[in-house]
Design a protein around this motif. Structure first.
Motif, PDB file in Angstrom:
ATOM      1  N   ALA A   1      13.991  57.481   4.448  1.00  0.00           N
ATOM      2  CA  ALA A   1      15.085  57.807   3.521  1.00  0.00           C
ATOM      3  C   ALA A   1      15.756  59.114   3.922  1.00  0.00           C
ATOM      4  O   ALA A   1      16.989  59.224   3.893  1.00  0.00           O
ATOM      5  CB  ALA A   1      14.564  57.880   2.087  1.00  0.00           C
ATOM      6  N   ALA A   2      14.971  60.108   4.316  1.00  0.00           N
ATOM      7  CA  ALA A   2      15.529  61.395   4.725  1.00  0.00           C
ATOM      8  C   ALA A   2      16.307  61.256   6.030  1.00  0.00           C
ATOM      9  O   ALA A   2      17.357  61.890   6.205  1.00  0.00           O
ATOM     10  CB  ALA A   2      14.420  62.431   4.862  1.00  0.00           C
ATOM     11  N   THR A   3      15.826  60.440   6.938  1.00  0.00           N
ATOM     12  CA  THR A   3      16.549  60.180   8.186  1.00  0.00           C
ATOM     13  C   THR A   3      17.898  59.535   7.887  1.00  0.00           C
ATOM     14  O   THR A   3      18.921  59.922   8.451  1.00  0.00           O
ATOM     15  CB  THR A   3      15.712  59.273   9.113  1.00  0.00           C
ATOM     16  N   LEU A   4      17.893  58.575   6.976  1.00  0.00           N
ATOM     17  CA  LEU A   4      19.148  57.934   6.588  1.00  0.00           C
ATOM     18  C   LEU A   4      20.101  58.930   5.934  1.00  0.00           C
ATOM     19  O   LEU A   4      21.315  58.883   6.180  1.00  0.00           O
ATOM     20  CB  LEU A   4      18.887  56.754   5.654  1.00  0.00           C
ATOM     21  N   GLU A   5      19.570  59.823   5.113  1.00  0.00           N
ATOM     22  CA  GLU A   5      20.428  60.845   4.516  1.00  0.00           C
ATOM     23  C   GLU A   5      21.133  61.646   5.611  1.00  0.00           C
ATOM     24  O   GLU A   5      22.344  61.881   5.549  1.00  0.00           O
ATOM     25  CB  GLU A   5      19.636  61.798   3.617  1.00  0.00           C
TER      26      GLU A   5
ATOM     27  N   LYS B   1      19.921  65.360  18.091  1.00  0.00           N
ATOM     28  CA  LYS B   1      18.721  65.718  18.860  1.00  0.00           C
ATOM     29  C   LYS B   1      17.625  66.217  17.915  1.00  0.00           C
ATOM     30  O   LYS B   1      16.464  65.813  18.025  1.00  0.00           O
ATOM     31  CB  LYS B   1      19.069  66.794  19.892  1.00  0.00           C
ATOM     32  N   MET B   2      18.009  67.075  16.980  1.00  0.00           N
ATOM     33  CA  MET B   2      17.039  67.591  16.011  1.00  0.00           C
ATOM     34  C   MET B   2      16.515  66.458  15.128  1.00  0.00           C
ATOM     35  O   MET B   2      15.327  66.393  14.827  1.00  0.00           O
ATOM     36  CB  MET B   2      17.671  68.693  15.169  1.00  0.00           C
ATOM     37  N   LEU B   3      17.407  65.558  14.727  1.00  0.00           N
ATOM     38  CA  LEU B   3      17.005  64.419  13.895  1.00  0.00           C
ATOM     39  C   LEU B   3      16.014  63.535  14.636  1.00  0.00           C
ATOM     40  O   LEU B   3      14.991  63.129  14.078  1.00  0.00           O
ATOM     41  CB  LEU B   3      18.236  63.616  13.475  1.00  0.00           C
ATOM     42  N   LYS B   4      16.298  63.267  15.900  1.00  0.00           N
ATOM     43  CA  LYS B   4      15.428  62.402  16.699  1.00  0.00           C
ATOM     44  C   LYS B   4      14.036  63.008  16.861  1.00  0.00           C
ATOM     45  O   LYS B   4      13.036  62.293  16.854  1.00  0.00           O
ATOM     46  CB  LYS B   4      16.055  62.149  18.068  1.00  0.00           C
ATOM     47  N   SER B   5      13.964  64.326  17.000  1.00  0.00           N
ATOM     48  CA  SER B   5      12.670  64.977  17.203  1.00  0.00           C
ATOM     49  C   SER B   5      11.949  65.284  15.891  1.00  0.00           C
ATOM     50  O   SER B   5      10.795  65.704  15.907  1.00  0.00           O
ATOM     51  CB  SER B   5      12.836  66.269  18.018  1.00  0.00           C
ATOM     52  N   SER B   6      12.626  65.071  14.768  1.00  0.00           N
ATOM     53  CA  SER B   6      11.991  65.342  13.471  1.00  0.00           C
ATOM     54  C   SER B   6      11.061  64.188  13.104  1.00  0.00           C
ATOM     55  O   SER B   6      11.124  63.108  13.687  1.00  0.00           O
ATOM     56  CB  SER B   6      13.053  65.518  12.388  1.00  0.00           C
TER      57      SER B   6
END
Length: 153
Positions: A37-41, A27-32
């Protein structure tokens, strides 16, 4: 280049994954608003903590395809673990060190580096690795057991 704020977001998301709170992490990733590249990390870190190491490894590889200067602690850790398993202790040592340099709070790298050092008879260095790991995660019983066994030597 990843900024300080992005680094903090990655750290918070990863902490959710480490604590097995995948829903909150995703959820935090989706709203970031992280770079790809950082999302993939973060996605790789989720796979890492799900113990899907091959998936994590492949995702981290995608990051290096996007940006060959982007370095991920857990990617180096997985490489180190592979080198250690194959008996290439010099490469394993170097990659565990790199993993620690990239994320000084990543306890797994200290634990496995300690195991590597113990395996070659470097007990003082192994103790130091386990002490560093205990400083990060003082509640981990397995680290305490490893450290206590080395103190007897």
């Amino acid at each position: 280049m990843i900024g300080h704020n992005d680094h903090n977001i990655i750290k918070k998301i990863t902490e959710h994954f480490k604590n097995m709170d995948f829903d909150a992490g995703y959820k935090m990733l989706k709203s970031s608003n992280l770079l790809h590249a950082a999302t993939l990390e973060c996605e790789g870190n989720a796979e890492f903590y799900k113990k899907n190491y091959q998936n994590a490894f492949e995702i981290y590889g995608q990051v290096t395809d996007i940006d060959n200067e982007y370095r991920i602690s857990r990617y180096y850790y997985l490489w180190a673990s592979d080198f250690f398993a194959k008996g290439d202790l010099v490469q394993a040592f170097e990659y565990y060190q790199e993993s620690i340099d990239l994320d000084p709070e990543f306890v797994d790298a200290y634990i496995d580096l300690g195991a590597l050092m113990a395996s070659i008879g470097e007990f003082a260095s192994a103790r130091k690795c386990y002490e560093d790991a205990m400083a990060i995660d003082p509640e981990d019983i397995n680290i305490r057991k490893s450290l206590n066994s080395l103190r007897k030597m």
